[in-house]
Design a protein around this motif. Structure first.
Motif: not given
Ligand code: SF4
Ligand code: SF4
Length: 371
Positions: A326-327, A337-340, A365-371
Motif C-alpha cells: 500500500r505504501f 493516476g490512481r486505479a479508481s 486494484v482500487a478495492a485492494a489499495f484505496e480506502d
C-alpha cells in the motif's frame, strides 16, 4: 565489517500491541551476542518504535559498550520536516537520545516522489553535508522506496551521497512495482555502495510454501528459508550491509551463525531461488508481463503494470498484508493516476499483448489499495 546489520525497527516486545514496550533485557542480551560474534553495525531511526528505538539503542548499546566497538546509523525523518530549523533540532535530539557525539552513518529517511521535493526545498542534503564537515556524521546517504528512474535523478543531482539503502530481496528482484534489480543497478551505475533493507520481505520469505521449502532443504538441509533470502542479498557485489530486523535471540543466533563468513550463492543455488520465486508466483492474480505497452495511451497516466505487480504480491497468501504494498501504491499514485481514476476508455486493452481486461482489473486494484 561483516555484512549483517542489526535493524532496530522490530525489537522484541513485552506487549505485542505496544511498540514502545521493548524488552530491554532481551535486547541487551541480543546486542551483547551480536558484538561477541564480531558484528558491529546497528541501524535505527527517529520514527522506529514510535520514536523510542533510539532511546533503547542507547540503553542496550551505547551506554554499555565502547564507542569504537560498533557503528551506528540513524535517519532524518524527511516525512516530518516542516521548515529548515526542524533539521538541527531533530539531529541534536537524536544524538542525545542515542547517547553519542556522532553517527557513523546518517540517512535522509525514505526519499520518494513526495519526500524528495521536501528534502530539496529544506536543504536537507546541504544540512547532512555540513554535519559531516563538523565531524558529527562519518558517512551520508539516504533510504529509498520508489522507482529506479527517480533514484537515478536523485543520484545525478547529489553525487556527494556515499551510499543508498534499498529494498532488495529475491522475490522483488524482478518486480515492476518495487524494482529491486533496477534500483540496485542504478546505484551501481553511480558507483554507490548499497545497504539492503527488507531482505526477507518483512518475514514473508521465512515462511515460503512447502513445495519451495522442500526444494531448498534438499539442497542445504541446514539452511533456513530466511537464510537463503539474506544470502541472496549479501552476495551482491556492491552490497556493503544487509539489515535484518531481529526480534528474538533465536533469530539473532540463526543470522549470526551463517553470516560469520562472507556469503554468496552459486549459479545453481540462484537457479533454485528462481524456481522458488516461480512457485510463489504460481497462483498469480494478473498475468501481466510488465511490457508497458498499455501505459502511453492512458489519458489518466495510470502506472498500470506497477499497480498489477503490487496487486499480485498483495493477493498471495505469503505476502498478503505486507504493508509496503500500500505504501508503494500511494507513492505511485502521487505522480500518476490512481486505479479508481480509470474512465474505462479501454485504450490500454487494445495495446495489451496479453489481452488483459485492464479496466476491470483496476477496480480490483482500487478495492485492494484505496480506502
Ligand atoms: S481504460 Fe482506464 S487504464 Fe485503460 S487507458 Fe483508459 S483510463 Fe487508462
Ligand atoms: S500491456 Fe498488458 S501485459 Fe503489458 S504491461 Fe500493460 S497490462 Fe501488462
Amino acid at each position: 565489517m561483516k555484512k549483517l546489520g542489526f535493524g532496530c525497527m522490530r525489537l522484541p516486545l513485552l506487549n505485542g500491541d505496544d511498540p514502545t514496550s521493548v524488552d530491554l533485557d532481551q535486547f541487551c542480551r541480543m546486542v551483547d551476542l551480536f558484538l561477541e560474534r564480531g558484528f558491529t553495525y546497528f541501524d535505527t531511526a527517529y520514527m522506529y518504535h514510535q520514536n523510542t528505538s533510539e532511546v533503547f539503542v542507547r540503553k542496550a548499546l551505547t551506554e554499555r559498550h565502547p564507542r569504537e566497538s560498533y557503528a551506528l546509523a540513524s535517519k532524518l525523518p524527511t516525512m516530518s520536516l516542516k521548515e529548515p530549523e526542524d533539521q538541527p533540532r531533530i539531529f541534536e535530539e537524536q544524538l542525545e537520545k542515542c547517547g553519542v557525539d556522532y553517527f557513523d552513518y546518517y540517512l535522509l529517511h525514505n526519499l520518494n516522489s513526495v519526500n524528495y521535493p521536501i528534502a530539496e526545498k529544506l536543504g536537507s542534503f546541504s544540512f547532512i553535508q555540513e554535519k559531516q564537515k563538523e565531524g558529527k556524521i562519518r558517512h551520508i546517504g539516504f533510504s529509498f522506496h520508489d522507482s529506479a528512474k527517480l533514484l537515478d535523478e536523485i543520484l545525478t543531482a547529489h553525487p556527494e551521497v556515499e551510499f543508498v539503502q534499498l529494498q532488495i530481496n529475491y522475490l522483488d528482484w524482478e518486480d515492476e512495482g518495487i524494482q529491486s534489480r533496477k534500483c540496485y543497478e542504478t546505484a551501481v551505475k553511480h558507483g554507490k555502495k548499497v545497504i539492503v533493507m527488507e531482505p526477507v520481505k518483512g518475514g514473508a520469505l521465512a515462511r515460503i510454501p512447502k513445495e519451495g521449502e522442500d526444494l531448498l532443504r534438499a539442497c542445504h538441509p541446514q539452511w533456513s528459508p530466511a537464510s537463503w533470502a539474506v544470502r541472496f542479498a549479501a552476495g551482491l557485489d556492491q552490497v556493503m550491509m544487509v539489515l535484518s530486523g531481529m526480534s528474538s535471540l533465536e533469530q539473532l543466533e540463526d543470522n549470526t551463525s551463517y553470516m560469520q563468513e562472507s556469503v554468496s550463492l552459486n549459479p545453481e543455488e540462484l537457479t533454485l531461488l528462481d524456481q522458488v520465486t516461480a512457485i510463489i508466483h504460481g497462483a498469480i492474480a494478473v498475468p501481466c508481463t510488465a511490457c508497458g505497452y498499455c501505459v502511453e495511451g492512458c489519458p489518466k497516466s495510470i502506472p498500470i503494470p506497477n499497480y498489477f505487480a503490487l496487486y499480485n504480491a498483495e493477493c498471495q497468501e505469503l505476502t498478503k498484508g505486507v504493508n509496503t504494498h500500500r505504501f508503494y501504491y500511494n507513492n505511485y499514485a502521487k505522480s500518476g493516476g490512481r486505479a479508481s481514476d480509470c474512465i474505462g476508455c479501454r485504450a490500454c486493452e487494445r495495446a495489451c499483448p496479453q489481452h488483459l481486461e485492464i479496466s476491470r482489473l483496476l477496480k480490483d486494484v482500487a478495492a485492494a489499495f484505496e480506502d
